[in-house]
Design a protein around this motif. Structure first.
Motif: not given
Length: 719
Positions: A188-211
């Motif tokens: 709560w109160n934004s504690a522990g939150i992080s963020h990431t950027s999903v690119t075209l390469n990240d969604i190529k297949d399930t292996k890339q999603v796992t990575k």
């Protein structure tokens, strides 16, 4: 209204005043307690002696339906079984959305319907999926999308959202980065939150999603991964959330009230619209003064409510447009067509721009959404949707409890909404243990007391007199006498009278000063389509009490009661007459707009020699895309790239130019008007030959429409 002015700062009278008990949490002991005291209630430490209990949700203590039956009849309690687990926790909202996706996928053979349901009924929050991180780097995925479960569902969801955003905002797939946020489910109160950027390469297949997931280095435990709103609606250059308060007073029938304004939580750092990942935390997801954000970047003056005009006028929406030729695509040329723009030195962007100028010119810029007309109704819809989704799992508990003991159960909700740059709203967090900030910077003392009065904390003083009760009984009895939904308002196969429930709703509505009954409401039942769609898909199955209440809300008796008692501004006409009148008004407005638009189109053709750019928002407003297409041959319109670089200086220059142009335009169409024009010859005469327009009329209309438009431009920049 005058009825809303009720005395406060009353004193407790032992033996006569109603009694309250509040939860042990510190904020309950200050904020909530003070408001009960102001209404003249007496405090008690005995739950069984209280008329109303307001505290944290009791589901942590009352773990079975049986616990909810050990309560005195007639008490009001701030807890509805299973609601907190379903929508008040991060994993619950993601799970509720997954169930919605599963139901929508039943329409896989009807792609259009499926997409409508996914993008409307399931879009009460941004797409989310739950992760269970185990020891080491192993993890599990809980979710559903497009007929797939687990990791495959996450892969499908990321793919779908990535390319949807690329198309929606005309992005380059190879460069686009889709921002997602990762939240600890118990944080709560934004504690522990992080963020990431999903690119075209990240969604190529399930292996890339796992990575991708493993690269986040998440600690062991439960996490919810959710797409961030991008690009967001901004206040000046800053991202913001809107805190809203809602009151669920019944689950069967479903009744929901919401305060008619929200509180903006504006970030203290600017949002990087081009590279959101580089935005500081205090500009990305830590809104206002959350966890270490400095007051140095706080907006000044700070708009304390969304109804504040200073807030609404400084909102930065993304530009919207339509193409006069609807057959032309709004997307970039396909990759295999890039060779069409090749010159000796390779790809030539100049050739591409020339091609676009020929095929996609005259883009018509649409007006920005209006907060009160477009955005706020969207917030109300998104507030109701999760409650409709969760209702089915609540009903068995409600039915069992009511069979044992009758008392009022309510939920006080305080959701945070994020708004995208096109005006769509999404719940990003929903607190079911909420209270209102009754003192300090955001002073919501009166609003808190009204919420308590909606619940009947002080006994419904506005309707606790013979005259008011007579009006209520007349409305209810008159409706029940002719009801075809449930004759004489007898439900449950004639074993239960619904008159008590209707009276309870009227009592609540009469005391909802500054609050609005958002469900059931005429807009929800007769204008919006989401209620119908929820029933079509089986996501919401109305009970007999729901159907009866809906029919009552649409009845003449209900509206006449509101008018007669000053509780609303609904006209005293039947539903059919209201619809007929609306259609007639729309036809008259359409004829008027067409005539004005044709006149304006003629004026623009005369002005073409004197001004190179015309703001096409007026064209869209008065005549839509068809008129824009008709005028496009004679007029240049502001395109998306030109609008982005506009400034107050240019606006003032255009205002000065328009003043000079008026006289020249009048001279250009000089002479006497035709006979039919002078005698009101009609739209056809205007459309056939604009050259014979009265020169004075031309100058007058030009002055009014152009100066008004330029003034709007200047005010739109906050000047």
């Amino acid at each position: 209204t005058d009825q809303c002015v009720m005395p406060t700062d009353l004193k407790c009278v032992p033996g006569k005043s109603r009694k309250y008990k509040v939860g042990e949490r510190a904020d309950m002991q200050t904020s909530v307690k003070a408001r009960f005291d102001s209404l003249g209630l007496c405090q008690t430490d005995d739950f069984n002696d209280a008329d109303i209990f307001w505290g944290t949700d009791l589901s942590d203590i009352w773990t079975t339906p049986e616990h909810y039956t050990h309560v005195p009849a007639g008490i009001t309690v701030s807890s509805i079984p299973t609601v907190k687990e379903a929508i008040g926790q991060k994993d619950g909202m993601a799970r509720l959305q997954a169930a919605c996706y599963r139901k929508a996928f039943e329409y896989k053979d009807h792609p259009k319907k499926r997409r409508i349901y996914e993008q409307s009924l399931c879009a009460f929050t941004m797409p989310a999926i739950n992760l269970l991180v185990k020891e080491g780097t192993s993890f599990g995925v809980e979710g559903y999308f497009a007929g797939r479960d687990g990791l495959h569902a996450l892969h499908e969801l990321l793919n779908y959202r990535f390319f949807m955003q690329v198309k929606k905002y005309n992005e380059n797939p190879s460069k686009f980065k889709m921002p997602w946020i990762i939240k600890p489910q118990l944080g709560w109160n934004s504690a522990g939150i992080s963020h990431t950027s999903v690119t075209l390469n990240d969604i190529k297949d399930t292996k890339q999603v796992t990575k991708l997931i493993k690269s986040l280095n998440l600690e062991e435990g439960g996490w919810t991964m959710q797409e961030m709103v991008h690009p967001p609606l901004r206040f000046q250059a800053k991202k913001f959330d809107v805190r809203v308060w809602a009151l669920v007073t019944s689950m069967d029938p479903l009744r929901v009230y919401m305060m008619n304004t929200g509180v903006p939580k504006i970030a203290t750092k600017d949002y990087n619209i081009t590279h959101p990942a580089s935005t500081p935390k205090c500009g990305l997801y830590r809104m206002m003064l959350t966890q270490g954000c400095s007051t140095s970047g706080l907006a000044n003056p700070y708009p304390k409510q969304t109804t504040n005009l200073g807030f609404q006028r400084n909102l930065v929406y993304r530009e919207r447009w339509v193409e006069p030729n609807a057959s032309l695509p709004q997307t970039e040329p396909k990759a295999q067509d890039e060779k069409s723009f090749n010159s000796k030195g390779g790809f030539d962007p100049k050739m591409k721009r020339q091609h676009e100028d020929k095929t996609r010119k005259h883009r018509v810029v649409l007006p920005d959404p209006d907060w009160d007309r477009d955005v706020w109704p969207e917030v109300k819809r998104k507030m109701v949707l999760p409650l409709m989704h969760v209702r089915d799992q609540v009903l068995p508990y409600e039915t069992y409890i009511d069979s044992k003991v009758r008392y009022k159960r309510f939920m006080f909700l305080s959701p945070d909404f994020a708004i995208d740059s096109l005006g769509a709203a999404y719940i990003i967090d929903l607190n079911t243990n909420g209270y209102m900030v009754s003192d300090g910077y955001f002073n919501l003392v009166q609003e808190t007391e009204v919420a308590m009065r909606i619940l009947g904390a002080d006994g419904y003083p506005l309707t606790d007199n013979p005259e008011a009760r007579a009006h209520m009984n007349a409305a209810i009895d008159g409706y029940c006498a002719r009801s075809t939904v449930a004759p004489d308002c007898m439900v449950n196969k004639g074993t239960r009278s619904a008159k008590f429930d209707l009276e309870e709703m009227l009592n609540e509505t009469a005391h909802a000063c500054g609050w609005e009954e958002i469900f059931p409401s005429r807009d929800a039942l007769m204008v919006d389509s989401y209620v119908e769609h929820m029933q079509e898909t089986g996501m919401f199955v109305p009970t007999e009490m729901d159907l009866l209440t809906w029919d009552f809300v649409k009845s003449d008796e209900y509206h006449e009661w509101r008018i007669g008692r000053g509780y609303g501004t609904f006209p005293k006409v039947s539903t059919e007459k209201l619809i007929d009148r609306a259609e007639q008004d729309a036809q008259r407005e359409e004829k008027k707009a067409t005539k004005v638009a044709l006149i304006k189109a003629g004026i623009r053709s005369k002005f073409d020699a004197h001004r190179d750019v015309v703001d096409a928002r007026e064209v869209a407003e008065f005549g839509g895309a068809e008129l824009a297409a008709a005028v496009a041959g004679d007029t240049k319109f502001i395109g998306a790239d030109e609008k982005e670089g506009a400034s107050v200086k240019r606006a003032r220059a255009q205002l000065k130019e328009s003043q000079r142009s008026q006289a020249e335009a009048a001279a250009a169409v000089g002479g006497k008007p035709r006979e039919e024009d002078a005698e009101g010859g009609g739209d056809a005469a205007i459309a056939d030959d604009e050259n014979h327009l009265d020169a004075k009329e031309v100058a007058k209309l030009a002055a009014e429409e152009h100066e008004s438009q330029i003034s709007q431009k200047i005010s739109g920049f906050g000047g």
